[in-house]
Design an enzyme around this catalytic site. Structure first.
Site, PDB file in Angstrom:
ATOM      1  N   ASP A 166      -4.632  -6.397  -7.483  1.00  0.00           N
ATOM      2  CA  ASP A 166      -4.858  -5.629  -6.271  1.00  0.00           C
ATOM      3  C   ASP A 166      -5.111  -4.185  -6.718  1.00  0.00           C
ATOM      4  OD1 ASP A 166      -5.093  -4.995  -3.593  1.00  0.00           O
ATOM      5  OD2 ASP A 166      -3.216  -5.949  -3.001  1.00  0.00           O
ATOM      6  N   HIS A 225       0.834  -1.202   0.000  1.00  0.00           N
ATOM      7  CA  HIS A 225       0.000   0.000   0.000  1.00  0.00           C
ATOM      8  C   HIS A 225       0.872   1.258   0.000  1.00  0.00           C
ATOM      9  CE1 HIS A 225      -2.834  -3.013   1.601  1.00  0.00           C
ATOM     10  NE2 HIS A 225      -3.776  -2.255   1.046  1.00  0.00           N
TER      11      HIS A 225
END
Length: 369
Positions: free
Chosen positions: A262, A191
């Site tokens: 993702d 992230h």
């Protein structure tokens, strides 16, 4: 010889939209969201805590979202793993981190947990749970996987992942195993930055891939990629954008389902690649459906780039048609209309699910006492 598939512009645009699941801001259907759905034609939407105020509000929101496109309802997805990754508040079922179920090591209990979770998601209008984590937690300091994994033993992770997925399927909710080729041994969080691993194929086959292999053998139809560079597969690109890194999923593990990326807005990708590069490289790598989880301009840019790859010949029309066939098959197996308000009242916060929560808590405490 079989002739090549020839697609018209409308076909290319339809397939581009079906290759996107996007997010949005807020707990309501806004004019901006309606326009996004009209323009980008996404396969579905992913919901986060920012979209959910209560179970009653989520139920109504899901009904309204599906009504946006009644003949081709949006596929609704959520990350409801348990523990710290849970978007839906009480009185919905609150499962512990999957490491707790792995430590108890009762696969029937794990299947019951998956079934209860699936029942609640289904009555709330959710079609796909982007879970479970199939990563093997082999690095204690890993900041992103940790207790989201069932454990550090590949065989344990495999058997509990199979059980949880079976429970979700019992309730007619789709599952998505993540994150291939493996995120369990990283030192950093994708992230926030791009992780690197120096693993070779032998290590991956021994540690990271058994949970994927076992769940694929038992009917898993969606797998999510990892934004991780794995030197033994491709030392230059994250797996989401690398054909060499994703090819083993189909060539070695025999996966025939849908490969999701993702979130492409995570810094592991967004700090290094433009949206058009992500679309081109990801498509070449084998991504069927891209997640764009927040910004409308990213979703629209992704859609435009995917249309362009189909129109300029970067992707053959045969490949586009094959992608659409996988997506349509997956969609057809998991998308359902909203449940009734009666089903909602009888399921969320029910006595059976409360007893299951207490049983898991008691067995976890007994194990450490």
């Amino acid at each position: 010889m079989v002739p090549s598939m020839a697609l018209i512009r409308e076909d290319v645009r339809r397939i581009a939209g079906r290759s996107i699941i996007c997010g949005f801001e807020g707990p309501q259907v806004t004019a901006e969201l309606r326009e996004l759905v009209r323009e980008a034609r996404p396969l579905g939407l992913i919901l986060f805590a920012r979209n959910i105020e209560s179970t009653a509000q989520l139920y109504e929101l899901a009904r309204e979202l599906k009504a946006l496109r009644p003949r081709d309802p949006l596929l609704l997805c959520v990350d409801q793993e348990g523990g710290r990754v849970a978007r839906i508040p009480a009185p919905a079922l609150r499962l512990p981190p999957m490491s707790t179920l792995g430590a108890i090591d009762d696969v029937e209990l794990t299947r019951r947990a998956g079934r209860a979770l699936g029942r609640e998601l289904r009555v709330l209008g959710i079609d796909v749970n982007l879970a479970p984590v199939l990563d093997v937690h082999t690095r204690p300091e890993n900041p992103v996987i940790g207790n989201r994994s069932f454990g550090s033993d590949p065989a344990l992770v495999a058997r509990h992942a199979v059980a949880l997925i079976a429970g979700l399927h019992d309730a007619a909710v789709g599952a998505c195993g993540k994150h291939f080729p493996g995120h369990g041994d990283t030192r950093t969080d994708s992230h926030l930055e791009l992780p690197h691993l120096d693993h070779d194929t032998e290590r991956l086959q021994r540690v990271e891939w058994p949970p994927f292999a076992h769940t694929i053998e038992r009917g898993l139809e969606a797998v999510m990629s990892a934004h991780v560079v794995i030197d033994g597969l491709d030392p230059t690109l994250p797996a989401t954008l690398s054909r060499a890194a994703l090819a083993p999923l189909r060539d070695r593990l025999g996966f025939r389902g849908v490969i999701l990326s993702d979130d492409i807005e995570m810094k592991a990708l967004a700090d290094h690649h433009r949206v058009d590069e992500i679309a081109t490289l990801g498509t070449d790598a084998g991504i069927d459906v891209f997640l764009a989880c927040r910004a409308p301009d990213v979703t629209l840019g992704l859609y435009a780039a995917l249309v362009h790859t189909g129109e300029d010949g970067t992707v053959s029309h045969d490949a586009l048609s094959e992608r659409e066939q996988r997506i349509v098959h997956w969609y057809g197996g998991v998308a359902q209309p909203a449940a009734s308000a009666r089903d909602l009242a009888q399921t969320i916060g029910c006595t059976e699910h409360g007893a299951l929560e207490r049983e898991i808590e008691q067995r976890a405490q007994a194990r450490v006492s």
